[in-house]
Write an enzyme that holds these catalytic residues in place. Structure first.
Site, PDB file in Angstrom:
ATOM      1  N   GLU A 174       0.814  -1.217   0.000  1.00 24.71           N
ATOM      2  CA  GLU A 174       0.000   0.000   0.000  1.00 24.71           C
ATOM      3  C   GLU A 174       0.847   1.267   0.000  1.00 24.71           C
ATOM      4  O   GLU A 174       0.369   2.369   0.259  1.00 24.71           O
ATOM      5  CB  GLU A 174      -0.960  -0.024   1.190  1.00 24.71           C
ATOM      6  CG  GLU A 174      -1.955  -1.185   1.144  1.00 24.71           C
ATOM      7  CD  GLU A 174      -3.078  -1.021   0.114  1.00 24.71           C
ATOM      8  OE1 GLU A 174      -3.641   0.076   0.028  1.00 24.71           O
ATOM      9  OE2 GLU A 174      -3.380  -1.997  -0.606  1.00 24.71           O
ATOM     10  N   HIS A 250      -5.315   1.446   6.843  1.00 24.01           N
ATOM     11  CA  HIS A 250      -3.902   1.742   6.576  1.00 24.01           C
ATOM     12  C   HIS A 250      -3.275   2.203   7.884  1.00 24.01           C
ATOM     13  O   HIS A 250      -3.962   2.808   8.728  1.00 24.01           O
ATOM     14  CB  HIS A 250      -3.749   2.894   5.569  1.00 24.01           C
ATOM     15  CG  HIS A 250      -4.041   2.535   4.151  1.00 24.01           C
ATOM     16  ND1 HIS A 250      -4.807   3.327   3.327  1.00 24.01           N
ATOM     17  CD2 HIS A 250      -3.650   1.485   3.395  1.00 24.01           C
ATOM     18  CE1 HIS A 250      -4.879   2.776   2.136  1.00 24.01           C
ATOM     19  NE2 HIS A 250      -4.192   1.651   2.154  1.00 24.01           N
ATOM     20  N   CYS A 368      -3.394  11.197   3.425  1.00 21.49           N
ATOM     21  CA  CYS A 368      -3.616  10.286   2.286  1.00 21.49           C
ATOM     22  C   CYS A 368      -3.337  11.006   0.976  1.00 21.49           C
ATOM     23  O   CYS A 368      -2.983  10.391  -0.023  1.00 21.49           O
ATOM     24  CB  CYS A 368      -5.073   9.836   2.215  1.00 21.49           C
ATOM     25  SG  CYS A 368      -5.634   8.916   3.624  1.00 21.49           S
TER      26      CYS A 368
HETATM   27  O1  SUG Z   1      -7.903   2.950  -0.655  1.00 16.48           O
HETATM   28  N1  SUG Z   1     -10.732   5.039  -0.754  1.00 16.48           N
HETATM   29  C1  SUG Z   1      -9.300   4.888  -0.566  1.00 16.48           C
HETATM   30  C2  SUG Z   1      -8.801   5.809   0.533  1.00 16.48           C
HETATM   31  C3  SUG Z   1      -7.308   5.815   0.611  1.00 16.48           C
HETATM   32  C4  SUG Z   1      -6.816   6.569   1.781  1.00 16.48           C
HETATM   33  N2  SUG Z   1      -5.392   6.545   1.794  1.00 16.48           N
HETATM   34  C5  SUG Z   1      -4.622   6.421   2.894  1.00 16.48           C
HETATM   35  N3  SUG Z   1      -5.113   6.095   4.053  1.00 16.48           N
HETATM   36  N4  SUG Z   1      -3.362   6.598   2.735  1.00 16.48           N
HETATM   37  C6  SUG Z   1      -8.949   3.437  -0.212  1.00 16.48           C
HETATM   38  O2  SUG Z   1      -9.730   2.804   0.515  1.00 16.48           O
HETATM   39  C7  SUG Z   1     -12.843   4.683  -1.900  1.00 16.48           C
HETATM   40  C8  SUG Z   1     -13.361   4.733  -3.309  1.00 16.48           C
HETATM   41  C9  SUG Z   1     -14.871   4.604  -3.354  1.00 16.48           C
HETATM   42  O3  SUG Z   1     -15.468   3.940  -2.501  1.00 16.48           O
HETATM   43  O4  SUG Z   1     -15.468   5.173  -4.276  1.00 16.48           O
HETATM   44  C10 SUG Z   1     -11.327   4.529  -1.827  1.00 16.48           C
HETATM   45  O5  SUG Z   1     -10.726   3.954  -2.713  1.00 16.48           O
END
Ligand code: SUG
Length: 445
Positions: A174, A250, A368
């Site tokens: 990730e 994460h 993020c």
């Molecule tokens: O991977 N959300 C992302 C959020 C990422 C956050 N990043 C960190 N924590 N570094 C994920 O879960 C949701 C997309 C949707 O549901 O339409 C999404 O991909």
């Protein structure tokens, strides 16, 4: 020589939407199917970038990806013209279609793992795009991420790019969301901390039972090997499986580090005391470990406010501040915790709040949205200068968003063939603004 930690923020793409794609990410599931505001989402992100630039930070921009991802839909057997591919996929396989429309590349903490030259065996800055295998919609990102990173960091003399790890959950990676670099000064060798959720090749080890552990131990080790990190300066910590099951998908939802400060929740890790000692021993310098007890902030409040998905940044005057989402300010308990934290004699002296609600509704806070790259002056001088924020780029990108982005997008709008045209037109222009060359599949046909 001067050293910098540069934040490269993801520019929110024109198809920003809420499709409920991330099982284990509470906000994503809660927002599923509600309509989104791509233009205001992009502008919220740009305002944060500009504010950091105005604080004297070096700030960069990372371009979003092409969505809908017509190439992937073709690989999955949908045929005809691009518009026919969209129509067939939306009708026959709506869930797959929505996954191929996600603007999730905006969360650039998941773009790659980056090791600065002071830590690596060959003295170059290393990049490994994250394969993001745990979520189909995110697994579509690494190839184009790699191309964009090469277009930004093209000098072979200073930068080394690796291919993402094998696309299999055994090597689920990730990126920087599960990696933190600690150091006494950005230019000094530091300790790289990899936080993993489970062991892929040993089922007898603890793992979450409800939600997925996206990052594996074996993936973390592979990235450390690729980057030429020494064992003496690498620490592997298992994330507490219980917090993953409470929505901490994460590590950057429960811990954040900068220089010699690690800010984390009491329940974040397994074997916390042993691992903190290992960090300090390997760093050979004093650390500030700021542990937030559950009695002050519960894991549930940490997940809903993103107290730890904050950015700890060191301003040019040496002052360290915390960049937090307005959700923290709106929560009385978390706001008073932050005000106490920043008013004492501790290393973090101020808090700045930013409205990134459009991103937060998909589980993406300030941290993020950014990929950190620590560099010396020569390395910074070798970065594509057109991706670095300044007043002119800020106003150019705002105009670009105004010209190409929709105010509002409902999930059903994703099948509008006009959206594909709008997105490609916008991205084609963006590659010219940022001097990226032809990084998108539609530019290579
Ligand atoms: O991977 N959300 C992302 C959020 C990422 C956050 N990043 C960190 N924590 N570094 C994920 O879960 C949701 C997309 C949707 O549901 O339409 C999404 O991909």
């Amino acid at each position: 020589m001067q050293h910098f930690e540069v934040n490269f923020d993801g520019l929110v793409g024109p198809t920003h939407n809420y499709a409920g794609l991330s099982f284990g990410n509470v906000a994503s599931l809660n927002s599923a199917q509600s309509s989104s505001n791509p233009r205001s989402a992009a502008k919220q992100g740009l305002r944060k970038m500009k504010a950091l630039h105005d604080m004297g930070m070096v700030q960069g921009v990372l371009a979003p990806q092409e969505r809908p991802d017509v190439d992937t839909l073709r690989r999955l057997g949908f045929t005809g013209s691009d518009h026919e591919v969209l129509a067939k996929a939306a009708k026959q396989a709506p869930a797959i279609f929505r996954a191929c429309c996600s603007a999730s590349s905006m969360w650039t903490a998941n773009a790659a793992t980056v090791s600065p030259s002071a830590d690596t065996a060959n003295g170059k800055v290393h990049f490994t795009p994250a394969n993001l295998t745990n979520k189909f919609h995110r697994s579509l990102e690494p190839t184009v991420t790699g191309r964009i990173l090469k277009a930004m960091f093209s000098s072979d003399r200073h930068f080394q790019h690796h291919t993402h790890l094998p696309d299999n959950e055994h090597f689920g990676d990730e990126g920087a969301a599960n990696h933190t670099r600690l150091c006494s000064q950005y230019g000094h060798a530091g300790v790289e901390v990899f936080v993993y959720g489970r062991y892929a090749f040993d089922a007898s080890k603890p793992a979450p039972t409800k939600f997925p552990a996206r990052q594996t131990y074996e993936a973390s080790q592979a990235v450390a090997r690729l980057h030429g990190l020494s064992e003496d300066s690498t620490v592997y910590i298992q994330q507490n499986p219980e917090v993953i099951d409470q929505g901490v998908f994460h590590n950057d939802v429960i811990a954040v580090g900068n220089q010699n400060v690690l800010f984390y929740h009491q329940q974040a890790f397994s074997d916390t005391q042993g691992k903190l000692r290992e960090i300090e021993d390997k760093l050979g310098a004093d650390m500030h470990f700021i542990e937030v007890p559950s009695s002050a902030v519960s894991v549930a409040d940490a997940v809903s406010t993103y107290l730890f998905n904050t950015q700890l940044i060191t301003l040019p005057n040496g002052q360290m501040i915390i960049v937090a989402p307005t959700e923290c300010e709106e929560h009385p308990g978390v706001a008073s915790y932050l005000s106490e934290l920043t008013s004492g004699n501790g290393p973090i002296s101020d808090v700045r709040y930013f409205d990134v609600k459009q991103s937060m509704r998909n589980g993406g806070g300030p941290a993020c949205l950014r990929l950190r790259v620590a560099m010396n002056g020569d390395e910074l001088a070798a970065v594509n200068p057109h991706v670095l924020m300044n007043d002119a780029l800020f106003s150019r990108l705002n105009q670009w968003v105004d010209k190409h982005y929709r105010d509002e997008l409902a999930v059903d709008d994703l099948q509008d063939p006009q959206l594909l045209v709008e997105s490609r037109t916008a991205l084609d222009e963006l590659t010219q603004i940022l001097h990226l060359g032809s990084v998108y599949p539609f530019q290579q046909d």
